[in-house]
Design a protein around this motif. Structure first.
Motif, mmCIF file in Angstrom:
data_model
loop_
_atom_site.group_PDB
_atom_site.id
_atom_site.type_symbol
_atom_site.label_atom_id
_atom_site.label_comp_id
_atom_site.label_asym_id
_atom_site.label_seq_id
_atom_site.Cartn_x
_atom_site.Cartn_y
_atom_site.Cartn_z
ATOM 1 N N ASP A 1 44.048 30.348 1.184
ATOM 2 C CA ASP A 1 45.072 29.498 1.793
ATOM 3 C C ASP A 1 45.298 28.172 1.080
ATOM 4 O O ASP A 1 45.820 27.234 1.662
ATOM 5 N N VAL B 1 41.260 32.195 19.082
ATOM 6 C CA VAL B 1 40.385 31.108 18.626
ATOM 7 C C VAL B 1 40.822 29.804 19.285
ATOM 8 O O VAL B 1 41.825 29.763 20.005
ATOM 9 N N ASN C 1 41.392 38.224 9.723
ATOM 10 C CA ASN C 1 40.010 38.364 10.178
ATOM 11 C C ASN C 1 39.920 38.220 11.685
ATOM 12 O O ASN C 1 39.250 38.987 12.356
ATOM 13 N N GLN C 2 40.594 37.183 12.191
ATOM 14 C CA GLN C 2 40.589 36.940 13.627
ATOM 15 C C GLN C 2 41.022 38.193 14.380
ATOM 16 O O GLN C 2 40.351 38.656 15.291
ATOM 17 N N GLY D 1 47.378 27.468 7.044
ATOM 18 C CA GLY D 1 47.837 28.170 5.848
ATOM 19 C C GLY D 1 48.631 27.277 4.907
ATOM 20 O O GLY D 1 48.334 26.091 4.760
ATOM 21 N N MET E 1 41.816 26.300 9.375
ATOM 22 C CA MET E 1 42.397 27.623 9.171
ATOM 23 C C MET E 1 43.875 27.580 8.780
ATOM 24 O O MET E 1 44.492 28.609 8.588
ATOM 25 N N GLY F 1 46.573 30.518 8.312
ATOM 26 C CA GLY F 1 46.675 31.228 7.051
ATOM 27 C C GLY F 1 46.015 32.594 7.109
ATOM 28 O O GLY F 1 46.005 33.250 8.150
ATOM 29 N N GLN F 2 45.424 32.984 5.995
ATOM 30 C CA GLN F 2 44.892 34.342 5.844
ATOM 31 C C GLN F 2 43.757 34.665 6.811
ATOM 32 O O GLN F 2 43.470 35.819 7.082
ATOM 33 N N ASN F 3 43.110 33.645 7.338
ATOM 34 C CA ASN F 3 42.013 33.875 8.267
ATOM 35 C C ASN F 3 42.466 34.641 9.517
ATOM 36 O O ASN F 3 41.678 35.302 10.180
ATOM 37 N N LEU G 1 35.711 30.961 18.075
ATOM 38 C CA LEU G 1 35.855 31.420 16.704
ATOM 39 C C LEU G 1 35.238 32.807 16.636
ATOM 40 O O LEU G 1 34.170 33.042 17.185
ATOM 41 N N HIS G 2 35.928 33.686 15.948
ATOM 42 C CA HIS G 2 35.543 35.094 15.951
ATOM 43 C C HIS G 2 34.217 35.378 15.265
ATOM 44 O O HIS G 2 33.681 36.454 15.387
ATOM 45 N N ASN G 3 33.681 34.411 14.519
ATOM 46 C CA ASN G 3 32.398 34.666 13.860
ATOM 47 C C ASN G 3 31.201 34.181 14.680
ATOM 48 O O ASN G 3 30.075 34.244 14.230
#
Lengths: 445, 300
Positions: free
Chosen positions: A43, B107, B235-236, A227, A225, B230-232, B193-195
């Motif tokens: 990102d 999240v 994953n989420q 982007g 997080m 973004g790209q996370n 948070l998913h982790n």
């Protein structure tokens, strides 16, 4: 997960470079492309990525890399240096003023974590600088936002200035500042409502609050997080308010946090703190080199420890600690521990977070899932008594256990030896002088 | 009604659309679809947070199509690009039959509570009997926030004290929903948070309670996703889906300049539809996501 993504990719690139004696332009080009893709996946804003990779290539194609003995290492250093300097280079600390109150203003998009962060910062600086903080609730829009700050204040035992049923944040800010002067507070933190950077009316309101309180720090709170937009958000807030710094929140997630790079690069403003958890003490200083290392796969002990810690809840670790103290730790507990570690992901991926743990060496350490299964089988082939008192396992018993678990006597021996070693290690760790805060971390670390 | 919603979406998305459209048009301006064109297109797509991989995939598909059809005009190429994107975001949603329990997850800070208020308002207007459950017992004033909304919207709320077991709140709410013949029960959950394995386990437990107690209810789990992510986000979505089987996504904060491109990648990869789009802070700022209209609007 971060460690399967960007780091993996970088390490792939670099291990390829390492294998070769010398680098040529083509290698660097290929590596640059991979770096570009990896950063995009992390990102980092496209424009930042472009400039970054260009810089890297320019520096790498020169003699620096070609004439050095280990081109791969040299290349890693260039990328790392460049990343670190992009992230702010040396750590930049906030200046604090004695005599007149330090006035902080929290700004940012909705849901970035401004209110929680305001509480965290107040709490941290009270502890570190012995400040007497005051929180001022200027978010009159989101339902119960004021209440949220009040509750935080109550939990932290920090005073909060708030007005209910008043819809004028500038007025609240002014009166909050006045209260801080009367009460001799030396740190005042103004929490403002989240807003979109394109919302002209609300941005204007921030400008007015700024004029009214003349903050010493305007801190843009950004979700780690975020982007590609991070650049636009930071630019616009910076243009209208001249922010003095950034706080990056939710870094305890598995995001690669490319926003950190984009923001510092485009605004030139450094990241002051990072939010690393839900607890009000979960705030840390930002270290550019650490972030760069994390991105480059050179390990991040903190993440490792965090991950290990979050996996083991307080209660289990207390019970375990007691067992170790009383020397009651047996093979049943050992099995539980292995299973717990297993649930964190592969042991190898955890070890990779340790700096200096090199990948080649790790290949020889078999801590994969298959090994866990074997260990489990061996332990389950023992009688209850044997598991409780491993000392009684003689040669005959070992043979039986090996047969029962489909392994060899050597495997059983190795397991028992490993168990004894961990037990010894744990005994040392449970020594009250050595164990920090009396709390077990991970027996096998 | 539908038209006005469509108009509202149009107006609200104008910012999003203009950026995207303008960029694409700029890219297509010269009309020669060479390597430079594809590179520019890729860049434009990446800037929407679609992700490098998806951007390359789309660009490649478009390249093939152009070669196959010998397309030469901007209009043709635009049409292909639209088709590709529409195809990617078209996924059948789960029917919303009542009685229904919606569990809303995501999240921290994506806008779960606000979304619940908007959903409640929407279903109430449709004549449904709606109840909300304050399942976020962790964050300071989360219950108060939902309570304030429930007053404004005019729906019943089941709540407990801060720090209470969220599963018990949900358990009580389901009991109440049964007793009062509620059509739709919407359960808030704390952002996580998913982790965080323990927090995800907690969510799994809540979900177990919903599945066990919600016998006879249509269970519909919504994940709320911030369009600025973004790209996370991928994953989420994956981890939350593993934990509680997500049947729909609500994409929030699309009234900003973010394009929410990652949503396209999520739908494409996971085949989970976007049900609603959040475009503001008011109760009525939630609209149905229509893939075709959505893509049309991007290029209109």
């Amino acid at each position: 997960m971060i460690f399967e993504g960007l780091n993996e990719k970088f390490q792939n690139i670099f291990s390829q470079l390492k294998r070769k004696g010398k680098l040529n332009e083509k290698d660097i080009q290929a590596a640059s492309r991979e770096i570009k893709l990896a950063l995009l996946e992390a990102d980092v804003n496209f424009k930042v990525v472009k400039q970054f990779t260009k810089k890297i290539s320019e520096r790498a194609v020169g003699q620096e890399v070609l004439n050095s003995l280990t081109p791969g290492q040299q290349f890693i250093k260039i990328v790392n240096d460049e990343l670190t300097s992009l992230l702010g280079g040396e750590i930049e600390r906030m200046d604090f003023i004695n005599g007149r109150p330090n006035v902080f203003m929290m700004v940012g998009l909705q849901g970035a974590g401004k209110t929680t962060t305001a509480g965290k910062v107040a709490n941290l600086l009270r502890k570190e600088k012995k400040f007497k903080p005051l929180l001022v609730a200027c978010d009159v829009y989101r339902p119960a936002a004021i209440k949220q700050l009040e509750i935080l204040g109550e939990e932290l035992n920090i005073d909060v200035y708030s007005e209910h049923d008043v819809k004028d944040p500038v007025g609240i800010a002014k009166r909050g500042l006045k209260k801080s002067e009367e009460g001799h507070y030396d740190l005042v933190i103004f929490d403002t409502a989240g807003r979109l950077q394109i919302d002209e009316a609300l941005m204007e309101e921030l400008v007015n609050i700024k004029k009214a309180i003349l903050p010493t720090e305007i801190l843009l709170t950004v979700d780690a997080m975020t982007g590609q937009e991070s650049v636009n958000v930071a630019n616009e807030f910076n243009r209208l308010l001249e922010i003095t710094g950034v706080i990056l929140t939710k870094l305890d997630g598995d995001t690669r946090g490319g926003a950190a790079l984009s923001i510092t690069y485009t605004t030139g403003k450094s990241i002051k703190y990072i939010g690393t958890g839900e607890k009000l003490t979960d705030i840390e200083l930002f270290y550019p080199d650490r972030m760069a290392s994390r991105i480059l796969g050179m390990g991040d002990v903190l993440s490792f420890i965090d991950k290990a810690q979050s996996m083991m809840d307080e209660e289990t670790s207390k019970k375990l600690e007691e067992k170790i103290r009383n020397q009651e730790f047996d093979l049943n507990d050992f099995l539980d521990q292995i299973k717990q570690i297993e649930s964190m992901g592969s042991m190898n991926s955890l070890l990779e977070m340790i700096p200096g743990a090199n990948k080649k060496a790790l290949k020889n350490v078999d801590l994969s899932g298959a090994d866990t299964k074997r260990t489990e089988a061996i332990i389950l082939s023992m009688t209850k008594e044997e598991r409780h008192k491993p000392g009684m396992i003689n040669a005959g018993r070992r043979k039986r256990i090996a047969f029962g678990s489909g392994t060899k006597v050597a495997d059983v021996n190795r397991l028992l030896k490993g168990f004894e070693q961990s037990k010894k290690m744990m005994k040392q760790m449970s020594n009250p002088n050595l164990a920090k805060k009396g709390r077990m971390k991970l027996p096998f670390m | 009604m539908e038209l006005s919603l469509y108009e509202r979406m149009r107006n609200k998305l104008i910012k999003t659309k203009d950026n995207f459209k303008e960029k694409i048009e700029n890219v297509m301006y010269l009309g020669n679809f060479d390597d430079d064109f594809f590179e520019e297109l890729e860049e434009t797509l990446i800037l929407t947070d679609l992700g490098a991989e998806s951007a390359m995939k789309i660009t490649e598909q478009l390249r093939k199509k152009i070669i196959e059809t010998h397309a030469k005009t901007k209009e043709e190429v635009m049409g292909f690009l639209k088709d590709i994107l529409t195809d990617m975001v078209s996924v059948e949603g789960k029917p919303q039959t009542t009685p229904m329990i919606m569990m809303v997850v995501g999240v921290n800070g994506v806008g779960k509570t606000t979304t619940i208020a908007k959903l409640a308002s929407r279903y109430k207007k449709e004549g449904k009997k709606v109840m909300v459950a304050a399942g976020d017992t962790f964050r300071a004033a989360a219950t108060e926030q939902l309570e304030e909304w429930s007053k404004r919207v005019g729906v019943e709320i089941i709540k407990s004290t801060k720090g209470a077991d969220p599963s018990s709140v949900v358990f009580d709410a389901i009991g109440a929903a049964k007793a009062r013949k509620t059509d739709i029960l919407i359960c808030d959950t704390a952002g996580r948070l998913h982790n965080k394995v323990n927090l995800m386990k907690e969510l799994e437990k809540i979900s177990r309670i919903v599945n066990r107690e919600g016998d006879g209810f249509n269970i519909h789990n919504l994940m709320v996703l911030d369009a600025t992510t973004g790209q996370n986000a991928l994953n989420q979505a994956k981890v939350f889906h593993d934990c509680v089987e997500i049947s729909g996504i609500v994409l929030t904060k699309l009234d900003g300049t973010s394009k929410g491109g990652i949503a396209i990648s999520i739908i494409d990869e996971m085949q989970i539809p976007i049900e609603y789009v959040g475009i503001g802070e008011k109760q009525e700022d939630l609209i149905e996501f229509d893939p075709k209209k959505f893509v049309d609007l991007l290029f209109e």
